[in-house]
Design an enzyme around this catalytic site. Structure first.
Site, mmCIF file in Angstrom:
data_model
loop_
_atom_site.group_PDB
_atom_site.id
_atom_site.type_symbol
_atom_site.label_atom_id
_atom_site.label_comp_id
_atom_site.label_asym_id
_atom_site.label_seq_id
_atom_site.Cartn_x
_atom_site.Cartn_y
_atom_site.Cartn_z
ATOM 1 N N GLU A 151 -3.582 -10.013 7.734
ATOM 2 C CA GLU A 151 -4.452 -9.292 6.814
ATOM 3 C C GLU A 151 -3.649 -8.188 6.120
ATOM 4 O O GLU A 151 -2.842 -7.520 6.744
ATOM 5 C CB GLU A 151 -5.609 -8.686 7.627
ATOM 6 C CG GLU A 151 -6.613 -7.955 6.810
ATOM 7 C CD GLU A 151 -7.111 -8.790 5.645
ATOM 8 O OE1 GLU A 151 -7.648 -9.878 5.857
ATOM 9 O OE2 GLU A 151 -6.930 -8.324 4.492
ATOM 10 N N PHE A 152 -3.890 -8.010 4.830
ATOM 11 C CA PHE A 152 -3.117 -7.003 4.087
ATOM 12 C C PHE A 152 -3.992 -5.899 3.491
ATOM 13 O O PHE A 152 -3.549 -5.147 2.637
ATOM 14 C CB PHE A 152 -2.308 -7.684 2.975
ATOM 15 C CG PHE A 152 -1.347 -8.720 3.506
ATOM 16 C CD1 PHE A 152 -0.169 -8.323 4.125
ATOM 17 C CD2 PHE A 152 -1.623 -10.071 3.420
ATOM 18 C CE1 PHE A 152 0.724 -9.264 4.643
ATOM 19 C CE2 PHE A 152 -0.744 -11.024 3.932
ATOM 20 C CZ PHE A 152 0.436 -10.610 4.541
ATOM 21 N N CYS A 260 -1.387 1.622 11.080
ATOM 22 C CA CYS A 260 -0.572 0.427 10.793
ATOM 23 C C CYS A 260 0.918 0.723 10.641
ATOM 24 O O CYS A 260 1.730 0.219 11.409
ATOM 25 C CB CYS A 260 -1.089 -0.256 9.542
ATOM 26 S SG CYS A 260 -2.843 -0.601 9.659
HETATM 27 C C1 UGA Z 1 -1.412 -0.477 5.351
HETATM 28 C C2 UGA Z 1 -0.934 -1.497 4.296
HETATM 29 O O1 UGA Z 1 -0.863 -0.865 3.018
HETATM 30 C C3 UGA Z 1 -1.883 -2.683 4.218
HETATM 31 O O2 UGA Z 1 -1.371 -3.655 3.307
HETATM 32 C C4 UGA Z 1 -2.003 -3.313 5.613
HETATM 33 O O3 UGA Z 1 -2.925 -4.388 5.625
HETATM 34 C C5 UGA Z 1 -2.484 -2.252 6.594
HETATM 35 O O4 UGA Z 1 -1.551 -1.161 6.597
HETATM 36 C C6 UGA Z 1 -2.579 -2.878 7.963
HETATM 37 O O5 UGA Z 1 -1.548 -3.277 8.511
HETATM 38 O O6 UGA Z 1 -3.699 -3.071 8.474
HETATM 39 P P1 UGA Z 1 -3.269 1.481 5.442
HETATM 40 O O7 UGA Z 1 -2.559 1.927 6.668
HETATM 41 O O8 UGA Z 1 -4.752 1.300 5.481
HETATM 42 O O9 UGA Z 1 -2.675 0.053 4.934
HETATM 43 O O10 UGA Z 1 -2.994 2.558 4.313
HETATM 44 P P2 UGA Z 1 -1.935 2.762 3.127
HETATM 45 O O11 UGA Z 1 -2.680 2.953 1.870
HETATM 46 O O12 UGA Z 1 -0.901 1.731 3.151
HETATM 47 O O13 UGA Z 1 -1.298 4.172 3.525
HETATM 48 C C7 UGA Z 1 -0.537 4.346 4.727
HETATM 49 C C8 UGA Z 1 0.082 5.724 4.768
HETATM 50 O O14 UGA Z 1 1.129 5.835 3.823
HETATM 51 C C9 UGA Z 1 -0.869 6.885 4.451
HETATM 52 O O15 UGA Z 1 -0.642 7.943 5.359
HETATM 53 C C10 UGA Z 1 -0.503 7.306 3.043
HETATM 54 O O16 UGA Z 1 -0.760 8.670 2.801
HETATM 55 C C11 UGA Z 1 0.996 7.028 3.067
HETATM 56 N N1 UGA Z 1 1.539 6.804 1.719
HETATM 57 C C12 UGA Z 1 1.202 5.707 1.006
HETATM 58 C C13 UGA Z 1 2.480 7.705 1.211
HETATM 59 O O17 UGA Z 1 2.828 8.722 1.845
HETATM 60 N N2 UGA Z 1 3.027 7.459 -0.033
HETATM 61 C C14 UGA Z 1 2.696 6.367 -0.759
HETATM 62 O O18 UGA Z 1 3.254 6.195 -1.873
HETATM 63 C C15 UGA Z 1 1.754 5.470 -0.232
#
Ligand code: UGA
Length: 429
Positions: A151-152, A260
């Site tokens: 799942e993504f 994640c």
């Molecule tokens: C992540 C992946 O993006 C999903 O594709 C995947 O399905 C999911 O993990 C999973 O394995 O279940 P998620 O953890 O819900 O999703 O959230 P993200 O939007 O990816 O953010 C993760 C972290 O990275 C957050 O703390 C966010 O603040 C940080 N982030 C994200 C940054 O610091 N900079 C960015 O440019 C993007």
């Protein structure tokens, strides 16, 4: 088709609701009575925009049913998804007890021909184990095919990510299962990649780790920009315009968190180690992420000197906006370190305070975001919630004792803040 999801976390509940909305009959099996009873009434255990409405709509249409029983859900189902948690254990490896336990229960209840697929993120090789359990436990006459369908979806945009993903990965070499799974995913207009179990499992870890790597790269560029007097946001915008690099997941800040990225990067390092490969690149991704959190405290010391007795207001606790999820949120580390330095913390988050309370003893949680600024020596933004972007900064200015702001998510325009008289520090600018 009739489908069952075992597990109602982000992945299970969201995907179940979306597949019900596509017109399938969907069962969701849970194991906590209180949660299942609530779900039956449409009360969901997580905060996810649009999810409660979608769940309620499909319960009403009798397409979505919550239960604690494996029968009649499993015997009636054409496809069964395993979507239970795989939290990390101390070594960084994933705890597979829930996945393996559930596989046994599913196996015992199989009837006719069923495709069983895992959505949970599991280490390479797990799916073979699950397949074996299903084969060993299924009643005589029952037939089962097995697949890995990672799942993504992202928390906060989980429904649209599920309806419009970039790809669907089907890890199964069994043509009968492939056919059913392709049909099930037909309403999703995305390319389908068919492969074997191991490849599908690794795609998930490799994708999450690569995204974490992009963020750590952005955080390293941010630190370097601060030292050089460059603007990291422009540097990253500039490199992101190269389509080979792309502009997503290049935003620097207080580091990545959540359930994640931290877990999956750790797990992939550990998986590699088990096969005598040292994935040192990913170890550095972790180090940079740790440092991105630390840098917030270093900046606070730079602004206030000794932190003992200083009043610090924190805006945002969830690991990212639009979720109440506190798992491995950068705020936990940052607040702990600030507290260890002797400062007094007042904090606000629009939805995550319930979950944060248990994790952060000794913190003063307030229900009005302006209250974090009262008599504060420093304000720190750790989650980029929209309401913080709209903050009345003139009002904030009147409330604070000293006008210091660390913008850990770069939500404010430095010049605007400085013109208002704030001592402003962002990340990389
Ligand atoms: C992540 C992946 O993006 C999903 O594709 C995947 O399905 C999911 O993990 C999973 O394995 O279940 P998620 O953890 O819900 O999703 O959230 P993200 O939007 O990816 O953010 C993760 C972290 O990275 C957050 O703390 C966010 O603040 C940080 N982030 C994200 C940054 O610091 N900079 C960015 O440019 C993007």
């Amino acid at each position: 088709m009739t489908i069952t999801f075992v597990g109602h976390g982000y992945v299970g509940l969201v995907t179940a609701a979306v597949f019900a909305d596509f017109g399938n009959k969907v069962y969701v099996i849970g194991h906590t009575k209180e949660k299942v009873d609530n779900l039956k009434k449409g009360i969901i255990p997580i905060f996810e925009p649009g999810l409660e409405e979608l769940v309620k709509k499909n319960i009403k249409a009798k397409r979505l049913e919550f239960t604690m029983d494996y029968a009649p859900a499993i015997p009636e189902s054409d496809v069964v998804f395993i979507a239970v948690g795989t939290p990390p254990i101390k070594t960084g490896d994933a705890d597979l007890s829930a996945v393996l336990g559930v596989a046994e229960q599913i196996g015992r209840n199989l009837s006719g021909y069923t495709v069983v697929a895992t959505k949970s993120t599991v280490p390479i090789g797990t799916n073979k184990k699950v397949q074996l359990i299903l084969e060993e436990t299924k009643p005589e006459g029952a037939e089962v095919s097995y697949a890995s369908i990672p799942e993504f979806l992202r928390e906060g945009s989980a429904i649209s990510d599920t309806v419009n993903p970039d790809r669907v990965v089907i890890g199964s070499e069994d043509p009968r299962a492939q056919k059913i799974l392709i049909k099930l995913h037909e309403p999703i207009k995305a390319p389908v990649l068919i492969t074997n179990f191991e490849t599908a499992e690794l795609i998930k870890y490799a994708a999450n780790s690569f995204l974490a790597l992009k963020i750590s790269y952005a955080n390293s560029i941010a630190r370097l920009s601060e030292l050089l007097g460059a603007n990291a946001l422009k540097v990253l915008e500039g490199i992101g315009m190269d389509r080979r690099i792309g502009n997503q997941f290049l935003y620097p800040g207080a580091g990545y968190g959540g359930s994640c990225f931290p877990k999956d990067v750790k797990a992939l390092i550990s998986i590699a180690k088990d096969h005598n490969y040292s994935f040192s690149l990913l170890e550095e991704v972790e180090n940079v992420n740790h440092q991105a959190r630390r840098d917030i405290v270093i900046k606070a010391r730079g602004m206030l000197g000794d932190l003992r007795g200083k009043k610090i207001g924190v805006l945002g606790l969830a690991f990212k906006p639009n979720t109440d999820d506190m798992r491995d949120a950068p705020s936990i580390d940052v607040i702990t370190w600030l507290k260890n330095d002797g400062s007094k913390i007042t904090a606000f988050d629009p939805v995550a305070m319930g979950n944060a309370t248990a994790l952060m003893p000794g913190i003063n949680f307030v229900t009005d975001m302006y209250k974090v600024a009262e008599d504060a020596d420093l304000l720190i933004v750790l989650t980029e919630w929209n309401e913080f972007k709209e903050l009345d900064l003139k009002r904030i200015k009147k409330l604070m004792r000293n006008l210091n702001i660390i913008d850990g998510r770069n939500i404010y325009e430095p010049k605007t803040l400085r013109d208002l008289g704030f001592n402003y520090v962002g990340v990389g600018r």
